[in-house]
Write an enzyme that holds these catalytic residues in place. Sequence first.
Site, PDB file in Angstrom:
ATOM      1  N   ASP A   1      31.446 -14.364 -17.058  1.00 32.71           N
ATOM      2  CA  ASP A   1      31.781 -15.621 -17.728  1.00 32.71           C
ATOM      3  C   ASP A   1      30.737 -16.687 -17.419  1.00 32.71           C
ATOM      4  O   ASP A   1      30.390 -17.507 -18.284  1.00 32.71           O
ATOM      5  CB  ASP A   1      33.160 -16.109 -17.276  1.00 32.71           C
ATOM      6  CG  ASP A   1      34.288 -15.424 -18.026  1.00 32.71           C
ATOM      7  OD1 ASP A   1      34.012 -14.522 -18.845  1.00 32.71           O
ATOM      8  OD2 ASP A   1      35.462 -15.774 -17.787  1.00 32.71           O
TER       9      ASP A   1
ATOM     10  N   TYR B   1      42.173  -4.890 -10.001  1.00 30.83           N
ATOM     11  CA  TYR B   1      42.928  -4.874 -11.252  1.00 30.83           C
ATOM     12  C   TYR B   1      43.745  -3.602 -11.439  1.00 30.83           C
ATOM     13  O   TYR B   1      44.286  -3.370 -12.511  1.00 30.83           O
ATOM     14  CB  TYR B   1      41.979  -5.057 -12.436  1.00 30.83           C
ATOM     15  CG  TYR B   1      41.297  -6.408 -12.501  1.00 30.83           C
ATOM     16  CD1 TYR B   1      41.453  -7.350 -11.496  1.00 30.83           C
ATOM     17  CD2 TYR B   1      40.482  -6.750 -13.572  1.00 30.83           C
ATOM     18  CE1 TYR B   1      40.836  -8.569 -11.529  1.00 30.83           C
ATOM     19  CE2 TYR B   1      39.852  -7.978 -13.632  1.00 30.83           C
ATOM     20  CZ  TYR B   1      40.030  -8.890 -12.609  1.00 30.83           C
ATOM     21  OH  TYR B   1      39.405 -10.114 -12.662  1.00 30.83           O
TER      22      TYR B   1
ATOM     23  N   LYS C   1      30.719  -8.518  -1.486  1.00 30.83           N
ATOM     24  CA  LYS C   1      31.057  -9.453  -0.413  1.00 30.83           C
ATOM     25  C   LYS C   1      31.316  -8.634   0.848  1.00 30.83           C
ATOM     26  O   LYS C   1      32.334  -8.778   1.532  1.00 30.83           O
ATOM     27  CB  LYS C   1      32.285 -10.289  -0.800  1.00 30.83           C
ATOM     28  CG  LYS C   1      32.545 -11.465   0.121  1.00 30.83           C
ATOM     29  CD  LYS C   1      31.391 -12.478   0.141  1.00 30.83           C
ATOM     30  CE  LYS C   1      31.776 -13.675   1.013  1.00 30.83           C
ATOM     31  NZ  LYS C   1      30.629 -14.589   1.235  1.00 30.83           N
TER      32      LYS C   1
ATOM     33  N   ASP D   1      28.967 -15.105  -3.681  1.00 31.85           N
ATOM     34  CA  ASP D   1      28.829 -16.559  -3.715  1.00 31.85           C
ATOM     35  C   ASP D   1      27.375 -16.971  -3.892  1.00 31.85           C
ATOM     36  O   ASP D   1      27.057 -17.908  -4.638  1.00 31.85           O
ATOM     37  CB  ASP D   1      29.424 -17.190  -2.457  1.00 31.85           C
ATOM     38  CG  ASP D   1      29.001 -16.504  -1.167  1.00 31.85           C
ATOM     39  OD1 ASP D   1      28.497 -15.373  -1.222  1.00 31.85           O
ATOM     40  OD2 ASP D   1      29.173 -17.100  -0.080  1.00 31.85           O
TER      41      ASP D   1
ATOM     42  N   ASP E   1      34.002  -9.810 -13.609  1.00 33.82           N
ATOM     43  CA  ASP E   1      34.754 -10.637 -14.549  1.00 33.82           C
ATOM     44  C   ASP E   1      34.315 -12.093 -14.431  1.00 33.82           C
ATOM     45  O   ASP E   1      34.071 -12.785 -15.432  1.00 33.82           O
ATOM     46  CB  ASP E   1      36.242 -10.487 -14.245  1.00 33.82           C
ATOM     47  CG  ASP E   1      37.134 -10.966 -15.378  1.00 33.82           C
ATOM     48  OD1 ASP E   1      36.616 -11.423 -16.408  1.00 33.82           O
ATOM     49  OD2 ASP E   1      38.364 -10.877 -15.226  1.00 33.82           O
TER      50      ASP E   1
END
Length: 348
Positions: free
Chosen positions: A246, A138, A185, A218, A242
Amino acid sequence: MQTEQNTQKIIVIPGDGIGPEVTEEAVLTLQALGAGLEFTFLDRINADRYLRDGVALTDGELEEVRTAGTVLFGAVGDPRVTNPDYARGVLLRLRTDLDLYVNYRPAVLLDERLSPLRDESRRGIDCVVVRENTEGLYTGVGGSLRTGTPDEVTVDQETNTHLGVSRIVEYAYGVARRSVCMVDKSNAVRFGGQLWQRVWRETRDRHPELDSSHLYVDVAAMKLVKDPASFDVIVTNNSYGDILSDLTAELAGGLGTAASANINPVTGMGLYEPVHGSAPDIVGKGLANPAGAVLSAALLLRDRGLKSEAEALERAVRRTVAERRCTPDLGGTLNTRQAGEAIRAALD
């Protein structure tokens, strides 16, 4: 650290969409507590001004926020604004220029009926996603070549620094009750992954009193759905945090109840906002759920040393949800104002 005067002054930025609706209920609820807070409204920071003047956030407004040190934020985003520079110029600028490097997103199941999980034994989510808030994908580092042609090439660069990674991982261990799970990851994102892995192992070794684990993002998403109650603190980078926050919000009852704090634990500065965004499709319909904004205000109070007041807000929200005195997204029939009034009526 902040002065006592700054601790009591709150900047309110209602923003766009349903932001003004839910922020108003949060402010009224804070006022009902009688905690002696002083509010300054910067309601000129919104999409209307950006569309009119091309101004997202002025340097003067940023300094006003910096001086106060505490912001209650509504939402940013408007379908009329297609330029991403607007949202970046408000929320991301506040996060980066004030170095609010911790994004703290708790997820606590408010009522059994809100969980989407069938297995009752696994519904009791009570965890926190600690998200690195100033680096990662970001930062806006990147570019494009031959834009608009069949040969277009775009690059978005993920940025990780030792300072950024080490301080967010250390913070996660500092707020954990029983365990920390570091999510990355690193099997695919080689260089940033190596940094996160090394810093996490070093921090883990300094905190043997806590259980430590690592999951690829994942696998973490799958395990959150399978057994969310097994998590305490998840620490991860900006983009993964982020997404996962959620997911945890939905497991706890939906985005309407999700609160967040953007904070710098060193300076004491903080920006507190509901996670749900501007939701332009329900603006002015009375459907906006004020619970996320009120619970964000509770995080604000807790960080300002007003623990009993924060707990009173949390109890009031939980009580109204349990009694279905809430908005339709939580199974109630109240509009935004009525739901806010119900929370205030339930205050101890």
